[in-house]
Design a protein around this motif. Sequence first.
Motif, PDB file in Angstrom:
ATOM      1  N   ASP A  39       0.830  -1.203   0.000  1.00  0.00           N
ATOM      2  CA  ASP A  39       0.000   0.000   0.000  1.00  0.00           C
ATOM      3  C   ASP A  39       0.869   1.260   0.000  1.00  0.00           C
ATOM      4  O   ASP A  39       0.726   2.137  -0.850  1.00  0.00           O
ATOM      5  N   ASP A  90       0.839   6.454   4.434  1.00  0.00           N
ATOM      6  CA  ASP A  90       0.535   5.132   5.003  1.00  0.00           C
ATOM      7  C   ASP A  90       1.361   4.784   6.237  1.00  0.00           C
ATOM      8  O   ASP A  90       1.527   3.620   6.556  1.00  0.00           O
ATOM      9  N   HIS A 108      -4.824   6.005   5.816  1.00  0.00           N
ATOM     10  CA  HIS A 108      -6.178   5.445   5.965  1.00  0.00           C
ATOM     11  C   HIS A 108      -6.382   4.742   7.299  1.00  0.00           C
ATOM     12  O   HIS A 108      -7.447   4.171   7.533  1.00  0.00           O
ATOM     13  N   HIS A 109      -5.378   4.763   8.180  1.00  0.00           N
ATOM     14  CA  HIS A 109      -5.545   4.079   9.462  1.00  0.00           C
ATOM     15  C   HIS A 109      -6.551   4.823  10.350  1.00  0.00           C
ATOM     16  O   HIS A 109      -6.717   6.030  10.226  1.00  0.00           O
ATOM     17  N   THR A 134      -4.328   3.700   1.606  1.00  0.00           N
ATOM     18  CA  THR A 134      -3.598   4.947   1.343  1.00  0.00           C
ATOM     19  C   THR A 134      -3.395   5.127  -0.157  1.00  0.00           C
ATOM     20  O   THR A 134      -3.489   6.244  -0.676  1.00  0.00           O
ATOM     21  N   ASP A 162      -3.617  -4.404   1.317  1.00  0.00           N
ATOM     22  CA  ASP A 162      -4.120  -4.177   2.674  1.00  0.00           C
ATOM     23  C   ASP A 162      -5.416  -4.917   2.956  1.00  0.00           C
ATOM     24  O   ASP A 162      -5.648  -5.334   4.087  1.00  0.00           O
TER      25      ASP A 162
END
Length: 356
Positions: A39, A90, A108-109, A134, A162
Amino acid sequence: MSMFAAADQDQARSTARDLLCRAGGRGARVAVVYHADADGTSAAALACFAARALGAEVATATPDKGENVHSPAFGARVEATGAALAVVLDTGSRPGRPFAMPTLIIDHHRVDPAQAPEVEAFVSTFGGDPMTSTSALTYELLAPIAPVAPRAWLAALGLLGDLGDAARRHPLVAAAAREHGIGALREAVALVNAAGRSEAHDAGVALAALLEAERPADLARGGGEAAGRLRALRQEVAAATRRAIRVPPRVHGRWAVIQLDEPYRIHGPVASAWTRRLADQIVLVANRGYVPGRVHFSVRSHRPLDLRAALSALLPDAGPDFAAGHDRATGGIVDAAVFDELLRRIQGEAAREAAA
Ligand SMILES: [Mn+2]
């Protein structure tokens, strides 16, 4: 996500595009900082293409073994590039800022909006969209300002890396699979991931291979120099993984613990491989050989459990590198003494359960 956060995100995206366009317009250097998995590396390749197309120079950097973006030594290397803008991809996020220079974070976490980093632009869904990556956020950010459409398959690599096969429902993955075949995409994910897992932690080889590839099949079959080196790294990592999967687990109550001593970052895949055979357990794979004095570990389970909560319940104050990541895929990086304490608490929990 609340309406308020959505409006904030429109603002963050327009600021991010503006920063990139202005850096390109004056021929400035942009530091592309990324997490060394499929990612993060795919997102980095998209950012490199876009920044160059906009007129910027690019310097790339990823934290070494045992470092993260907040490590002072890593920060010094990024500052030394002389970049006018950092694009951070990321790597997760923390309050505060990783670098002094203007910084754009795309990640994106899951993160509590109150814990968002204080940077010029933070592009995130705050975890509100589990069907993104991400690489997808980066693609969506860049597509209106740079000619990245022919490289949309890079966004698909990050999604597949991911989210696994669940990502096939994502329009970017569906489109890339129609054009390139799902097999070529999966193969490219495995190759890119191998670089970051290698003993040398040679993530730059994977990024170079993505930048020289015109299509995902070029990684597995192309004649490019970086692709050739990437395939050799994958062989090495595969051999280490086969060795590690033979180490037997020790079961303590609901936990199954496997201890490795490997210079490769293979604890995650080994944990995932064991979840099918240990379907009722929480699988914890610890690696004492990755960075001396430290224990890197991955936690996975077959059943849908909140693994971050399970870990935090055992050791509530073990720092930001403990129980990070995702509910279903977590782990940590701790000193050996802290890990030994975690093991004692796992054994204590198992003993209490057995007595109950
Ligand atoms: Mn990711």
